[in-house]
Design a protein around this motif. Sequence first.
Motif, PDB file in Angstrom:
ATOM      1  N   UNK A 136      -8.153  14.116  -8.327  1.00  0.00           N
ATOM      2  CA  UNK A 136      -8.016  12.391  -8.369  1.00  0.00           C
ATOM      3  C   UNK A 136      -8.595  12.011  -6.878  1.00  0.00           C
ATOM      4  N   UNK A 137      -9.457  10.821  -7.091  1.00  0.00           N
ATOM      5  CA  UNK A 137      -9.936  10.409  -5.819  1.00  0.00           C
ATOM      6  C   UNK A 137      -9.194   9.264  -5.639  1.00  0.00           C
ATOM      7  N   UNK A 138      -8.804   9.144  -4.269  1.00  0.00           N
ATOM      8  CA  UNK A 138      -7.735   8.100  -3.783  1.00  0.00           C
ATOM      9  C   UNK A 138      -8.349   7.185  -2.786  1.00  0.00           C
ATOM     10  N   UNK A 139      -8.038   5.827  -3.081  1.00  0.00           N
ATOM     11  CA  UNK A 139      -8.528   4.512  -2.417  1.00  0.00           C
ATOM     12  C   UNK A 139      -7.129   4.064  -1.904  1.00  0.00           C
ATOM     13  N   UNK A 140      -7.253   3.669  -0.219  1.00  0.00           N
ATOM     14  CA  UNK A 140      -5.935   2.815   0.089  1.00  0.00           C
ATOM     15  C   UNK A 140      -6.530   1.671   0.673  1.00  0.00           C
ATOM     16  N   UNK A 141      -5.636   0.747   1.142  1.00  0.00           N
ATOM     17  CA  UNK A 141      -5.781  -0.399   1.727  1.00  0.00           C
ATOM     18  C   UNK A 141      -5.554  -1.676   0.735  1.00  0.00           C
ATOM     19  N   UNK A 142      -5.232  -1.474  -0.401  1.00  0.00           N
ATOM     20  CA  UNK A 142      -5.171  -2.435  -1.382  1.00  0.00           C
ATOM     21  C   UNK A 142      -3.839  -3.075  -1.353  1.00  0.00           C
ATOM     22  N   UNK A 143      -2.803  -2.977  -0.069  1.00  0.00           N
ATOM     23  CA  UNK A 143      -1.494  -3.416  -0.311  1.00  0.00           C
ATOM     24  C   UNK A 143      -1.403  -4.866  -0.304  1.00  0.00           C
ATOM     25  N   UNK A 178      -1.927  -7.823 -15.174  1.00  0.00           N
ATOM     26  CA  UNK A 178      -3.115  -7.766 -14.644  1.00  0.00           C
ATOM     27  C   UNK A 178      -3.055  -8.553 -13.257  1.00  0.00           C
ATOM     28  N   UNK A 179      -2.030  -9.562 -13.147  1.00  0.00           N
ATOM     29  CA  UNK A 179      -2.293 -10.111 -11.861  1.00  0.00           C
ATOM     30  C   UNK A 179      -0.767  -9.693 -10.988  1.00  0.00           C
ATOM     31  N   UNK A 180      -0.253  -8.698 -11.386  1.00  0.00           N
ATOM     32  CA  UNK A 180       0.876  -8.162 -10.608  1.00  0.00           C
ATOM     33  C   UNK A 180       0.478  -7.718  -9.235  1.00  0.00           C
ATOM     34  N   UNK A 181       1.232  -7.669  -8.154  1.00  0.00           N
ATOM     35  CA  UNK A 181       0.647  -7.190  -6.809  1.00  0.00           C
ATOM     36  C   UNK A 181       0.603  -5.535  -6.838  1.00  0.00           C
ATOM     37  N   UNK A 182       0.008  -5.059  -5.990  1.00  0.00           N
ATOM     38  CA  UNK A 182      -0.263  -3.734  -5.677  1.00  0.00           C
ATOM     39  C   UNK A 182       1.176  -3.302  -5.004  1.00  0.00           C
ATOM     40  N   UNK A 183       1.954  -2.163  -5.363  1.00  0.00           N
ATOM     41  CA  UNK A 183       3.051  -1.713  -4.529  1.00  0.00           C
ATOM     42  C   UNK A 183       2.366  -0.815  -3.614  1.00  0.00           C
ATOM     43  N   UNK A 184       2.565  -1.155  -2.396  1.00  0.00           N
ATOM     44  CA  UNK A 184       1.913  -0.179  -1.377  1.00  0.00           C
ATOM     45  C   UNK A 184       2.513   1.186  -1.297  1.00  0.00           C
ATOM     46  N   UNK A 185       3.510   1.589  -1.986  1.00  0.00           N
ATOM     47  CA  UNK A 185       3.961   3.007  -1.812  1.00  0.00           C
ATOM     48  C   UNK A 185       3.553   3.757  -3.126  1.00  0.00           C
ATOM     49  N   UNK A 186       3.464   4.839  -2.767  1.00  0.00           N
ATOM     50  CA  UNK A 186       2.822   5.682  -3.910  1.00  0.00           C
ATOM     51  C   UNK A 186       4.049   6.461  -4.713  1.00  0.00           C
ATOM     52  N   UNK A 203     -13.935   6.261 -17.166  1.00  0.00           N
ATOM     53  CA  UNK A 203     -13.415   6.626 -15.824  1.00  0.00           C
ATOM     54  C   UNK A 203     -11.956   5.971 -16.031  1.00  0.00           C
ATOM     55  N   UNK A 204     -10.955   6.415 -15.653  1.00  0.00           N
ATOM     56  CA  UNK A 204      -9.548   5.853 -15.653  1.00  0.00           C
ATOM     57  C   UNK A 204      -8.979   5.590 -14.175  1.00  0.00           C
ATOM     58  N   UNK A 205      -8.878   4.387 -13.747  1.00  0.00           N
ATOM     59  CA  UNK A 205      -8.514   3.976 -12.797  1.00  0.00           C
ATOM     60  C   UNK A 205      -6.872   3.480 -12.665  1.00  0.00           C
ATOM     61  N   UNK A 206      -6.263   4.291 -11.947  1.00  0.00           N
ATOM     62  CA  UNK A 206      -4.697   4.079 -11.923  1.00  0.00           C
ATOM     63  C   UNK A 206      -4.473   3.276 -10.645  1.00  0.00           C
ATOM     64  N   UNK A 207      -3.602   2.278 -10.542  1.00  0.00           N
ATOM     65  CA  UNK A 207      -2.976   1.376  -9.593  1.00  0.00           C
ATOM     66  C   UNK A 207      -1.771   1.450  -9.493  1.00  0.00           C
ATOM     67  N   UNK A 208      -0.799   1.450  -7.867  1.00  0.00           N
ATOM     68  CA  UNK A 208       0.221   1.614  -8.013  1.00  0.00           C
ATOM     69  C   UNK A 208       0.837   0.166  -7.732  1.00  0.00           C
ATOM     70  N   UNK A 209       1.733  -0.374  -8.790  1.00  0.00           N
ATOM     71  CA  UNK A 209       1.928  -1.817  -9.075  1.00  0.00           C
ATOM     72  C   UNK A 209       3.292  -2.100  -8.861  1.00  0.00           C
ATOM     73  N   UNK A 210       3.628  -3.463  -8.442  1.00  0.00           N
ATOM     74  CA  UNK A 210       5.002  -3.909  -8.574  1.00  0.00           C
ATOM     75  C   UNK A 210       5.308  -4.556  -9.930  1.00  0.00           C
ATOM     76  N   UNK A 211       4.582  -4.756 -10.809  1.00  0.00           N
ATOM     77  CA  UNK A 211       4.682  -5.436 -11.977  1.00  0.00           C
ATOM     78  C   UNK A 211       3.677  -4.899 -13.313  1.00  0.00           C
ATOM     79  N   UNK A 212       3.826  -5.125 -14.396  1.00  0.00           N
ATOM     80  CA  UNK A 212       3.061  -4.492 -15.426  1.00  0.00           C
ATOM     81  C   UNK A 212       2.137  -5.364 -15.801  1.00  0.00           C
TER      82      UNK A 212
END
Lengths: 114, 282, 293
Positions: free
Chosen positions: A86-93, A12-20, A1-10
């Motif tokens: 694609x299954x979408x999960x939110x609340x990780x901002x 593993x410890x980058x922050x989630x980008x709240x925007x899609x 399974x591939x999980x995609x994250x929206x992120x502010x950096x490249x």
Amino acid sequence: MKIAFTAKGSKWNSKIDPRFGRTEYLLVYDTESEEFKSYNNSDIENETHGAGPKTAKLIFDIGADVLITGNGPGENAAIALEKAGVEIFTGAENMKIKEALEAFDNKQLKIFKR
Amino acid sequence: MKIAIASGKGGTGKTTLATNLASYLSEEKQIILADLDVEEPNSGLFIRAEKIFQEDRYKMIPGWVENDCTYCGICQEVCNFNAIINLGTHILVYPELCHSCYACSELCPTAALPMQKQKMGVLKHYKKGNIDFVESRLDIGQEQAVPRIAQTLDYINSISDNKEIILLDSPPGTSCPVIEATKDADKVILVTEPTPFGLHDLGLAVETMQKMNKDFTVVLNRFGVGNADVEDYCKKNNIRIIAMIPDSRQVAELYSRGELVYDKVDSFKQSLDSIKHYILGK
Amino acid sequence: MKEIVVISGKGGTGKTSLSASFAFLSGSEAIIADCDVDAADMHLLMSPDFAHNEDFYSGQMASIDNEVCTSCGLCLEKCRFDAIETDGERYQVKELDCEGCGYCERICPVGAISMKEQKAGQFYISGTRMKNTLVHARLRAGAENSGKLVAKVKKEAKRLAEQENKKYVIADGSPGIGCPVISSLSGADYVVIVTEPTVSGLHDLKRVYELVKKFDIKTSCIINKHDLNPEITNRIMDFIDSESVVHLCNIPYSNTFTDAITRGITVLENGDTEMIKVIKNAWETIKKSINDK
């Protein structure tokens, strides 16, 4: 399974980008190979309109099964992601990527429905 | 004669002026009033008239024919608006992002994207005494105001015998919708307030009108509050102020209830009179 | 760092005055973003120094190279926007009509047409008299506000907030219900909707709330000029109550807003003690709610 994250950096410890649509990076974790990849999406800055569909297209091209993000995608992107299955999960901002993955594993994120 | 009523920012009293002026002028003249603020048409709340015509409004968007599609992706590549994406098993079209340029449809090698009609909004035509009132309303989620404004103007031209006074209540701002709404107007009235915000936004509106070579004047609303900077600016730039409408809580209250003002507030009526003289060239 | 966005369905509700008041109250704790680029008035209350200034480009426009053009007329025939004109020999693009679709560039048989980025306005980063930083922009006449410009303003504000370890980004949001306001809301932690008790105010509030609802963001509402029409104020209260929107405060109809704007200050600095109390309380409620999360 591939999980995609929206992120502010490249990383593993980058922050989630709240925007899609206008997220700066997409990070993808493959649960089978345990591989971790980053895609630079910062060119999206140049799109006047329709950033959502364009990023949704990238998610599709990557072949992600799950998307983890902040606020959730806008209507346009949500339609494309739904079509692409694609299954979408939110609340990780306010999380880092690794925290968001833990939260996902512990079923602490919200399922996004259009 | 076409007169557009516009303003650099929202909330300056544009709709109040347009609806009252239409009603006042209709005591002597045939009037067509059009609400071109297609995202938020509010004039109809003030002109309570009888509906005589209604029509759905359309735009052309590509419709996907699955059987003819080879998923080559040219459509997605030629679209500058991200309005069509190729998901390999699906072609998704976003009507609200599509500008109807026809590029994807005409460049599709297998003609799998014929253009078709898509409902975008509704045009309604009302009548009350000497006033014909036309409004066009975009459906929620639809974004492109410009083609809707163009269609509404076409409709007005089709019902006009060129003898009426046509009042165009324009959208706020200085961007494309305002340009579309004012481009065929003979005269433009810019409504502003005597405050720094009013002055700043008037400056932008004036710049736009000058760029379009428009014949424009100013109505100063809520006169009495703020300062004299707007008057000084107009004087310095040779812009005519055709009326100054006094600030009044009563006007604000009438507006809040969706009522006309001029038959109840005398100072407002006097301002309308000045504007009437300007419009009729007296 | 938390992002607070102030929006309103229609103009003239006092959105900018209230955004500037929150900016004043937060002082050096916040970075301020003016996303109401169509009528960017916030700077008029903040005495910015325009320290950083750059051109901003957005949207494309076709341009025909007459040296290369063979006057075949295909572009004019294909353009759906009547944006190409000719005197019979030379072809040119009508600036105000071009939509930037790029169809003509693609089909020109001799490659005489190219798409050029249009200068849409100026982008600024300013220090202000409130000891904070304001990120703002000014559109050229006739240029269009866009999600792109709003995203740029917000991104810069957030970058500065993170770099300088600020607690808040306060954004004066875009008007209407289109792409710019979506871009204003995207990524925000808290929304304040400013409305007024008029028939159009209520109508526009409902429309903009439809949009806000789609994002998972804490939402609150301020009713300005509440005493102008008590009946509609009650209807607004009922509406926000039924939607579980937090009611922040009611503000009375008053010329304090206009007076303050005229003096280039916020309503908090204009000596109306009742008004100051109401807005300060609203700001405290926002802070409390946002830090709860």
